[in-house]
Design an enzyme around this catalytic site. Sequence first.
Site, PDB file in Angstrom:
ATOM      1  N   ASP A   6       1.047   2.565  -2.374  1.00  0.00           N
ATOM      2  CA  ASP A   6       1.345   1.956  -3.745  1.00  0.00           C
ATOM      3  C   ASP A   6       0.505   0.508  -2.967  1.00  0.00           C
ATOM      4  OD1 ASP A   6       2.725   1.047  -1.187  1.00  0.00           O
ATOM      5  OD2 ASP A   6       4.750   0.475  -2.788  1.00  0.00           O
ATOM      6  N   ASN A  35       4.739  -1.920  -3.699  1.00  0.00           N
ATOM      7  CA  ASN A  35       4.297  -3.010  -3.409  1.00  0.00           C
ATOM      8  C   ASN A  35       3.908  -3.797  -4.634  1.00  0.00           C
ATOM      9  OD1 ASN A  35       4.621  -2.837  -0.900  1.00  0.00           O
ATOM     10  ND2 ASN A  35       3.129  -1.821  -0.565  1.00  0.00           N
ATOM     11  N   PHE A 161      12.574  -1.296   2.197  1.00  0.00           N
ATOM     12  CA  PHE A 161      11.874  -1.243   1.092  1.00  0.00           C
ATOM     13  C   PHE A 161      11.792  -0.236  -0.254  1.00  0.00           C
ATOM     14  CE2 PHE A 161       8.038  -1.759  -1.830  1.00  0.00           C
ATOM     15  CZ  PHE A 161       8.534  -3.268  -3.030  1.00  0.00           C
ATOM     16  N   HIS A 240       2.851  -0.424   9.109  1.00  0.00           N
ATOM     17  CA  HIS A 240       3.822   0.843   8.435  1.00  0.00           C
ATOM     18  C   HIS A 240       3.506   1.945   8.264  1.00  0.00           C
ATOM     19  CE1 HIS A 240       6.984  -2.108   8.748  1.00  0.00           C
ATOM     20  NE2 HIS A 240       6.244  -2.865   8.445  1.00  0.00           N
ATOM     21  N   ASP A 241       2.700   2.126   7.182  1.00  0.00           N
ATOM     22  CA  ASP A 241       2.072   3.035   6.328  1.00  0.00           C
ATOM     23  C   ASP A 241       0.965   4.021   7.004  1.00  0.00           C
ATOM     24  OD1 ASP A 241       3.819   2.992   4.714  1.00  0.00           O
ATOM     25  OD2 ASP A 241       2.350   1.512   2.992  1.00  0.00           O
TER      26      ASP A 241
HETATM   27  C1  BDR Z   1       6.811  -0.693   3.549  1.00  0.00           C
HETATM   28  O1  BDR Z   1       7.177  -0.833   1.937  1.00  0.00           O
HETATM   29  C2  BDR Z   1       5.384  -1.824   1.435  1.00  0.00           C
HETATM   30  O2  BDR Z   1       5.379  -2.912   1.715  1.00  0.00           O
HETATM   31  C3  BDR Z   1       4.519  -1.165   2.561  1.00  0.00           C
HETATM   32  O3  BDR Z   1       3.391  -1.687   1.888  1.00  0.00           O
HETATM   33  C4  BDR Z   1       5.383   0.544   3.223  1.00  0.00           C
HETATM   34  O4  BDR Z   1       5.007   1.539   3.102  1.00  0.00           O
HETATM   35  C5  BDR Z   1       6.991  -1.313   4.541  1.00  0.00           C
HETATM   36  O5  BDR Z   1       8.487  -1.269   4.903  1.00  0.00           O
HETATM   37 CA    CA Z   2       3.073   1.301   0.905  1.00  0.00          CA
END
Ligand code: BDR
Ligand code: CA
Length: 311
Positions: A6, A35, A161, A240-241
């Site tokens: 996303d 997102n 999230f 993160h990703d």
């Molecule tokens: C995740 O939430 C999104 O905002 C980032 O792209 C990542 O996948 C982190 O909590």
């Molecule tokens: Ca993401």
Amino acid sequence: MVLDCDPGHDDAVALFMALASPAVSVELVTTCAGNQRPEKTFANARRLLALAGREDIPVVQGSPRPLRRELIIADYVHGESGIDGAELPEATVEPDGRRAVEAIAQLVESSDEPITLVATGPLTNIAIFLLAYPDLRDRIAQISIMGGACFGGNYSAAAEFNIYVDPEAADIVFNAGVPIAMFGLDVTHKAQIFTPEIEAIRALGTRTGEVFAGLLEFYDRSTTRPFLAPDDHVEGLHMHDPCAVAYLIDPSLFTMVATRVDIVTSDGPTLGATVVDYNASSGREPNALVGFDIDRDRFAHLLHTSLASFA
Ligand code: BDR
Ligand code: CA
């Protein structure tokens, strides 16, 4: 591999890391709502592949909303476009009109080798694919997921999230019997990059370097720090990703623990939590390898060299 994403600033880094590596081959990109709204994450993925010069890779849009809930977006982090902070080129190829789950199924059916699914957004598309094509589950090598946390959250006190947006989808995926590698906040908060490293990306002197420096500076200004406890000392920017991709390229970057993970789908303060049975107190079989630690310096080096391989 398939990247279901996303984009999303850190999704963009994950995509470029995968495209740069000879260890993985990106056969398909599918987009999910997360997102930003689905038409925006789809457009962003197409434009990122245009920037990479890889419009040969199909980009297919997925479900416009979570399985059972209203869509929540993270525009407070990723901006109005979903990827604010830099100017991306327009896509030059016609949009692929297939549905994401059909495109995944076609790829899995026609591939000689098992396919790895990488999920860097809410798990809606992956769950629909697993439900719609149960016979193809054993042709999935593994699902590498950015989502969840052993401790705490970044959207609510208990939930990360991606899982919070579609907990029912996450529940389906974690109970599908397919090998899972989970990269939650416990490890992604250690996957930091620092301001000098963003400056080094700009100093590459390439268009890609300029774009990603702009993206990362925007992301740094709007990152999820307000959701952390006041005494958390966060020095860097959470990547993160890219963890979900870096693991496929070099698993030795991570410390993984096999454990049972359950998803809270009932409304209330723990909705969307990943219940990680770290101490094996349930006596149930593990259903995931969960990342807990990362070699930060080697990860940051991989990130830099990945972006440096583009014009
Ligand atoms: C995740 O939430 C999104 O905002 C980032 O792209 C990542 O996948 C982190 O909590
Ligand atoms: Ca993401």
